[in-house]
Write a protein that holds these residues in place. Structure first.
Motif, short mmCIF file in Angstrom:
data_model
loop_
_atom_site.label_atom_id
_atom_site.label_comp_id
_atom_site.label_asym_id
_atom_site.label_seq_id
_atom_site.Cartn_x
_atom_site.Cartn_y
_atom_site.Cartn_z
N ALA A 94 1.20 -0.97 -0.17
CA ALA A 94 0.24 -0.04 -0.28
C ALA A 94 0.92 1.52 0.03
N ALA A 95 2.09 0.99 1.32
CA ALA A 95 2.67 1.91 1.05
C ALA A 95 3.74 2.55 -0.47
N LEU A 121 -2.40 7.76 4.45
CA LEU A 121 -2.51 6.25 5.27
C LEU A 121 -3.64 6.92 5.46
N LEU A 126 -6.18 3.74 7.12
CA LEU A 126 -5.26 2.95 6.56
C LEU A 126 -4.12 2.96 7.29
N LYS A 129 -2.15 -0.26 7.58
CA LYS A 129 -2.72 -1.30 5.86
C LYS A 129 -1.19 -1.00 5.50
N ALA A 130 0.32 -0.03 6.09
CA ALA A 130 0.99 1.00 5.21
C ALA A 130 1.97 -0.27 4.40
N GLN A 141 -10.82 -1.78 1.02
CA GLN A 141 -8.96 -0.68 1.43
C GLN A 141 -8.16 -0.11 0.02
N VAL A 145 -7.02 3.33 -0.71
CA VAL A 145 -5.07 3.55 -0.75
C VAL A 145 -5.24 3.80 -2.16
N ALA A 148 -5.71 7.94 -1.67
CA ALA A 148 -4.82 8.45 -0.95
C ALA A 148 -3.19 8.45 -2.10
N ARG A 149 -3.52 7.43 -3.00
CA ARG A 149 -2.43 7.81 -3.67
C ARG A 149 -2.13 8.49 -4.47
#
Ligand code: ADP
Ligand code: MG
Length: 240
Positions: A94-95, A121, A126, A129-130, A141, A145, A148-149
């Motif tokens: 995710a990160a 995140l 989240l 969940k990184a 989720q 992400v 968030a991105r």
């Protein structure tokens, strides 16, 4: 912020957009609804030039997006896009999905990018969940992400193309909540969605598209409660 002026789009002999005009001012949220094939996706895809147009003009902040000098990568950072599904790189966490753009496009150092990714995140709930791979995340989720991105690039506007329509019903709410929060924070948004509750709550204006045209537009209360276009009436009777 975003302006459509008589936009025409053809796919071969088929006209997908027929003289669409409209504007989205800074901080406004427009919701596009309409039957499948009416041109909703095509219209928002023209904004970041995912679709070229054959007539009319699309401008972002007054700048013609088909202009010669336009930096398409810069435009796509300024205007974030969240698709229906399959947004994430499956081989990155995710990160990692978020830091990629920051290090590659923004030349950000890795630790700084990581910090930014964690902050984004956290914003969509989240934080924990990184380091998960997308395959380990639920659909809701994954969509958060993806949001968030896009936000990590500091976009001036966000486009959403049915971000919840591929989700199991129990995950729709969490994605809509992230979008509502974004709207409340003043983000300029165009959302294609059939979630009429979201539209009613968040939209400044709803555009009802039909056969490549905006057939009716108005404030949610007016448009949903007293639609005048017969096709909109039947569309709503199936949705609300
Ligand atoms: P919506 O998002 O409202 O369902 P679209 O914008 O995806 O509608 O599609 C509008 C019209 O353009 C439809 O008739 C669709 O079949 C056609 N279309 C969309 N993308 C393409 C493509 N890449 N090639 C050919 N026709 C397309
Ligand atoms: Mg579509």
């Amino acid at each position: 912020m975003i302006r459509f002026e008589n936009v025409d789009k053809w796919f071969g002999p088929m006209q997908a957009l027929a003289g669409v005009s409209g504007e989205v001012r800074r901080g406004e949220v427009k919701v596009l609804v309409g039957p499948s094939g009416s041109g909703k996706s095509t219209l928002i895809r023209t904004v970041t030039r995912l679709e070229a147009i054959q007539g009319g003009r699309v401008t972002v902040d007054g700048q013609d997006i088909a202009g010669r000098g336009l930096d398409i990568n810069a435009l796509r950072q300024r205007v974030g896009f969240v698709f229906q599904a399959y947004n994430l790189f499956p081989h990155l966490t995710a990160a990692g999905n978020i830091t990629l753009g920051l290090t590659k496009l923004r030349n950000m150092a890795k630790p700084e990018a990581r910090e930014r990714a964690l902050a984004e995140l956290a914003r969509v709930g989240l934080a924990d969940k990184a380091d998960e791979m997308p395959g380990k995340l639920s659909g809701g989720q994954r969509q958060r992400v993806a949001i968030a991105r896009a936000l990590a690039m500091d976009p001036e506007a966000m486009l959403f193309d049915e971000p919840t329509s591929a989700l199991d019903p129990e995950m729709v709410g969490e994605v809509l909540a992230a979008m509502k929060q974004l709207a409340a924070a003043g983000m300029t948004m165009i959302c294609v969605t059939h979630e009429m509750g979201f539209a009613r709550e968040v939209a400044d204006e709803i555009w009802f598209m039909e056969q490549g045209r905006v057939a009716e537009r108005g404030a949610p209360a007016d448009l949903i409660d007293s639609p005048s276009h017969p096709r909109l009436k039947s569309f709503l009777s199936r949705r609300v």
